[in-house]
Scaffold this motif. Structure first.
Motif, PDB file in Angstrom:
ATOM      1  N   TYR A 237      39.426  15.269  10.743  1.00  0.00           N
ATOM      2  CA  TYR A 237      38.290  14.743   9.992  1.00  0.00           C
ATOM      3  C   TYR A 237      38.043  15.659   8.792  1.00  0.00           C
ATOM      4  O   TYR A 237      38.368  16.848   8.821  1.00  0.00           O
TER       5      TYR A 237
ATOM      6  N   GLU B 124      32.599  13.137   8.635  1.00  0.00           N
ATOM      7  CA  GLU B 124      32.434  11.693   8.803  1.00  0.00           C
ATOM      8  C   GLU B 124      33.740  10.933   8.565  1.00  0.00           C
ATOM      9  O   GLU B 124      34.031   9.954   9.253  1.00  0.00           O
ATOM     10  N   ARG B 125      34.537  11.379   7.600  1.00  0.00           N
ATOM     11  CA  ARG B 125      35.747  10.638   7.263  1.00  0.00           C
ATOM     12  C   ARG B 125      36.937  11.081   8.106  1.00  0.00           C
ATOM     13  O   ARG B 125      37.202  12.267   8.263  1.00  0.00           O
TER      14      ARG B 125
ATOM     15  N   HIS C 110      35.817   5.902   8.609  1.00  0.00           N
ATOM     16  CA  HIS C 110      34.729   6.846   8.839  1.00  0.00           C
ATOM     17  C   HIS C 110      34.197   6.662  10.255  1.00  0.00           C
ATOM     18  O   HIS C 110      34.306   5.579  10.843  1.00  0.00           O
TER      19      HIS C 110
END
Length: 401
Positions: A356, A363-364, A152
């Motif tokens: 992402y 975030e990931r 992340h």
């Protein structure tokens, strides 16, 4: 019972190797883990001859950084080793960097260093030393998820380095730890002061480590003497506008210093190594919408083939500091294709396109790949087309193509 690194056993029974670069970030990692009671062992990699890089004989091989790492290890009371990876680094990172530029690409050597040196060779060394984990000072978060370890973005978005870690494999990720992922940089420095580390005020490195002067053409010419060939500077409409001394002196998107006079602003839109040509055109020719990738690494929960079969929506990043762009990743006739909703200017082969998750604010990190081609940046004089107009992201995410 799991310890703070999500490993079985008490910290005192858990050996952790810390990759110590001599900077404040990795030094704080070593200090934090030592303070928590782990069996910490520091390793510094000698990767290149700093004296040769700056053109000054008698300069220690990255001497300041190695000495700083050694002093920190002594202050913390942990074993410290310097491993000579110079030959390996020169071949796997510096050599490929030079060859990539000579072929008209824009390489990202920090990704290659993580992929081929730090998270491969050094990781194997750490395992051989009986370590349960390899910890680094990268600003990124790794979290255990339902399908395995996940990457992340860091809490400090200004310092986030997830872009450079897209090639990390699931097996490597399960062995790596990033203790600074939740910390802002100023707090890291405050910790360095509280631990009494001599590097607390040391400035961050800004350039590619083996190009400390910022003049990468000098490195390429030294590694591949005579490889840069002169050629023509050509407009996208076929006109020869001038001559150049080597495509390594140009980058996609460049406007200044092209070396030709024109009535309109011109940008470098293509570097054709086969023809030794620098192709220039108006700014509209820089916009790319469709990218093809090679060597894709996937960190999603389901297999990549399954996710990409019908097209998986992601947020894509082309440059480490660039914005997250809505995109769809799919596989067409065995080729990984990225469709950018709004397009992107100045995309060059050799750059990384990093994925992402489209949900959760991106975030990931889901992986990424190396750009083989881009439809806007790859225009030649025989396939010149009208500039692409960006499409609204809202229409793209609603399914419009």
């Amino acid at each position: 019972m799991l310890n703070s690194l999500h490993l079985e056993g008490r910290p005192a029974e858990t050996r952790v190797v810390v990759a110590m670069s001599g900077g404040v970030d990795s030094s704080v990692v070593a200090a934090l883990l030592k303070d928590q009671g782990y069996d910490v062992l520091g390793i510094t990699l000698q990767l290149y001859d700093h004296g040769e890089a700056v053109g000054r004989k008698g300069t220690c091989c990255a001497g300041t950084d190695i000495q700083d790492a050694r002093r920190v290890a002594e202050a913390l009371g942990i074993p410290h080793y310097v491993l000579d990876y110079e030959a390996r680094f020169k071949q796997a990172v510096m050599g490929e960097f030079a060859d990539s530029y000579l072929s008209g690409e824009t390489p990202v050597p920090c990704v290659a260093c993580n992929q081929k040196i730090k998270f491969h060779d050094l990781l194997e060394t750490a395992e051989g030393l009986g370590a349960a984990a390899l910890a680094t000072g990268h600003y990124v978060k790794s979290l255990p998820g339902p399908a395995g370890w996940e990457l992340h973005r860091a809490a400090d978005k200004e310092r986030d380095q997830s872009y450079f870690l897209f090639a990390t494999t699931p097996a490597q990720l399960s062995f790596l730890r990033f203790p600074l992922g939740d910390l802002p940089k100023d707090e890291t420095r405050a910790l360095a002061r509280s631990f009494g580390l001599t590097v607390a005020e040391k400035s961050d490195s800004q350039d590619i480590c083996f190009v400390p002067t910022g003049r990468y053409t000098q490195v390429i010419e030294r590694l591949r003497p005579g490889a840069a060939e002169p050629g023509n500077i050509v407009h996208v409409d076929g006109r020869v506008l001038g001559r150049h001394t080597g495509i390594i002196n140009y980058t996609i998107g460049q406007r200044r210093g092209i070396g030709v006079a024109a009535s309109e602003p011109l940008y470098v839109v293509k570097l054709d190594a086969g023809r030794c040509e620098v192709v220039v055109g108006p700014r509209g020719c820089l916009r790319a919408r469709t990218l093809t990738l090679r060597d894709v690494n996937w960190l999603g929960d389901e297999p990549f083939e399954t996710a990409a079969a019908l097209g998986v929506e992601v947020l894509a990043r082309i440059r480490s500091t660039g914005p997250l762009r809505p995109a769809t990743v799919s596989v067409e006739n065995g080729t990984v294709v990225v469709d950018l909703a709004e397009g992107e200017e100045g995309v060059s082969p050799g750059q990384a396109c990093v994925f992402y998750a489209a949900t959760g604010g991106g975030e990931r990190l889901l992986g990424g790949g190396w750009i083989k081609s881009a439809d806007g940046a790859w225009m030649a004089r025989d396939d010149f087309a009208a500039p692409l107009e960006p499409r609204p992201a809202e229409a793209f995410l609603a399914g419009s193509r």
